[in-house]
Design a protein around this motif. Structure first.
Motif, mmCIF file in Angstrom:
data_model
loop_
_atom_site.group_PDB
_atom_site.id
_atom_site.type_symbol
_atom_site.label_atom_id
_atom_site.label_comp_id
_atom_site.label_asym_id
_atom_site.label_seq_id
_atom_site.Cartn_x
_atom_site.Cartn_y
_atom_site.Cartn_z
ATOM 1 N N TYR A 6 0.831 -1.192 0.000
ATOM 2 C CA TYR A 6 0.000 0.000 0.000
ATOM 3 C C TYR A 6 0.871 1.250 0.000
ATOM 4 C CZ TYR A 6 -4.138 -2.722 1.188
ATOM 5 O OH TYR A 6 -5.178 -3.604 1.149
ATOM 6 N N PRO A 7 0.434 2.313 -0.688
ATOM 7 C CA PRO A 7 1.149 3.581 -0.567
ATOM 8 C C PRO A 7 0.948 4.130 0.847
ATOM 9 C CG PRO A 7 -0.817 3.857 -1.921
ATOM 10 C CD PRO A 7 -0.699 2.391 -1.589
ATOM 11 N N PHE A 8 1.846 4.989 1.277
ATOM 12 C CA PHE A 8 1.796 5.525 2.643
ATOM 13 C C PHE A 8 0.432 6.146 2.964
ATOM 14 C CE2 PHE A 8 2.611 8.837 5.826
ATOM 15 C CZ PHE A 8 3.119 8.045 6.838
ATOM 16 N N GLN A 9 -0.175 6.805 1.972
ATOM 17 C CA GLN A 9 -1.461 7.478 2.196
ATOM 18 C C GLN A 9 -2.579 6.490 2.526
ATOM 19 O OE1 GLN A 9 0.559 7.765 -0.355
ATOM 20 N NE2 GLN A 9 1.006 9.912 -0.739
ATOM 21 N N GLU A 10 -2.379 5.206 2.242
ATOM 22 C CA GLU A 10 -3.403 4.192 2.513
ATOM 23 C C GLU A 10 -3.030 3.279 3.693
ATOM 24 O OE1 GLU A 10 -4.700 2.133 -1.011
ATOM 25 O OE2 GLU A 10 -4.451 3.958 -2.209
ATOM 26 N N THR A 11 -2.190 3.778 4.593
ATOM 27 C CA THR A 11 -1.778 3.010 5.767
ATOM 28 C C THR A 11 -2.981 2.574 6.597
ATOM 29 O OG1 THR A 11 0.337 4.153 5.858
ATOM 30 C CG2 THR A 11 -0.384 3.054 7.869
ATOM 31 N N ALA A 12 -3.951 3.470 6.752
ATOM 32 C CA ALA A 12 -5.143 3.146 7.552
ATOM 33 C C ALA A 12 -5.897 1.960 6.946
ATOM 34 C CB ALA A 12 -6.055 4.358 7.662
ATOM 35 N N GLU A 13 -6.007 1.922 5.625
ATOM 36 C CA GLU A 13 -6.693 0.804 4.965
ATOM 37 C C GLU A 13 -5.934 -0.505 5.178
ATOM 38 O OE1 GLU A 13 -9.275 -1.593 2.936
ATOM 39 O OE2 GLU A 13 -9.594 0.396 3.738
ATOM 40 N N ALA A 14 -4.613 -0.450 5.092
ATOM 41 C CA ALA A 14 -3.809 -1.658 5.329
ATOM 42 C C ALA A 14 -4.011 -2.153 6.761
ATOM 43 C CB ALA A 14 -2.331 -1.364 5.066
ATOM 44 N N ALA A 15 -3.995 -1.229 7.719
ATOM 45 C CA ALA A 15 -4.202 -1.608 9.126
ATOM 46 C C ALA A 15 -5.599 -2.190 9.329
ATOM 47 C CB ALA A 15 -4.005 -0.398 10.025
ATOM 48 N N ARG A 16 -6.568 -1.626 8.664
ATOM 49 C CA ARG A 16 -7.946 -2.124 8.784
ATOM 50 C C ARG A 16 -8.059 -3.548 8.228
ATOM 51 N NH1 ARG A 16 -12.415 -1.875 11.690
ATOM 52 N NH2 ARG A 16 -14.272 -1.982 10.452
ATOM 53 N N ARG A 17 -7.389 -3.828 7.117
ATOM 54 C CA ARG A 17 -7.406 -5.177 6.538
ATOM 55 C C ARG A 17 -6.794 -6.176 7.509
ATOM 56 N NH1 ARG A 17 -6.549 -5.964 0.891
ATOM 57 N NH2 ARG A 17 -7.235 -8.022 1.467
ATOM 58 N N ASN A 21 -8.604 -9.253 9.554
ATOM 59 C CA ASN A 21 -8.033 -10.497 9.031
ATOM 60 C C ASN A 21 -8.536 -10.748 7.601
ATOM 61 O OD1 ASN A 21 -6.293 -12.662 9.229
ATOM 62 N ND2 ASN A 21 -7.894 -14.045 9.938
ATOM 63 N N ASP A 22 -8.553 -9.678 6.830
ATOM 64 C CA ASP A 22 -9.078 -9.705 5.464
ATOM 65 C C ASP A 22 -7.929 -9.641 4.450
ATOM 66 O OD1 ASP A 22 -10.903 -9.566 3.352
ATOM 67 O OD2 ASP A 22 -10.934 -7.374 3.406
ATOM 68 N N HIS A 23 -6.941 -10.511 4.637
ATOM 69 C CA HIS A 23 -5.788 -10.510 3.744
ATOM 70 C C HIS A 23 -5.134 -11.878 3.746
ATOM 71 C CE1 HIS A 23 -2.862 -10.427 7.105
ATOM 72 N NE2 HIS A 23 -3.868 -9.838 7.725
ATOM 73 N N LEU A 24 -4.381 -12.158 2.685
ATOM 74 C CA LEU A 24 -3.571 -13.367 2.594
ATOM 75 C C LEU A 24 -2.120 -12.928 2.631
ATOM 76 C CD1 LEU A 24 -5.202 -15.565 -0.171
ATOM 77 C CD2 LEU A 24 -4.957 -16.091 2.244
#
Length: 60
Positions: A6-17, A21-24
């Motif tokens: 994820y780009p830095f601006q989308e850190t919150a989305e990465a943390a939310r995933r 537990n919505d990631h592989l």
């Protein structure tokens, strides 16, 4: 295994995933690089960090 970057601006989305537990695999966030795969290209900095501590992580 690094599955998404994820780009830095989308850190919150990465943390939310991660929270949901919505990631592989592992999620990465680009903090200083504009795109995946750039790594540390400065020879002096690579030497100071230590070649054995630098890993190339690229999105699948």
């Amino acid at each position: 295994m690094l599955s998404e970057v994820y780009p830095f601006q989308e850190t919150a989305e990465a943390a939310r995933r991660v929270q949901l537990n919505d990631h592989l695999g592992e999620l990465g966030v680009l903090c200083l690089a504009p795109s995946p795969g750039l790594g540390v290209t400065d020879a002096t900095l690579r030497s100071r960090i230590g070649e054995d501590r630098i890993t190339s992580l690229m999105a699948a």
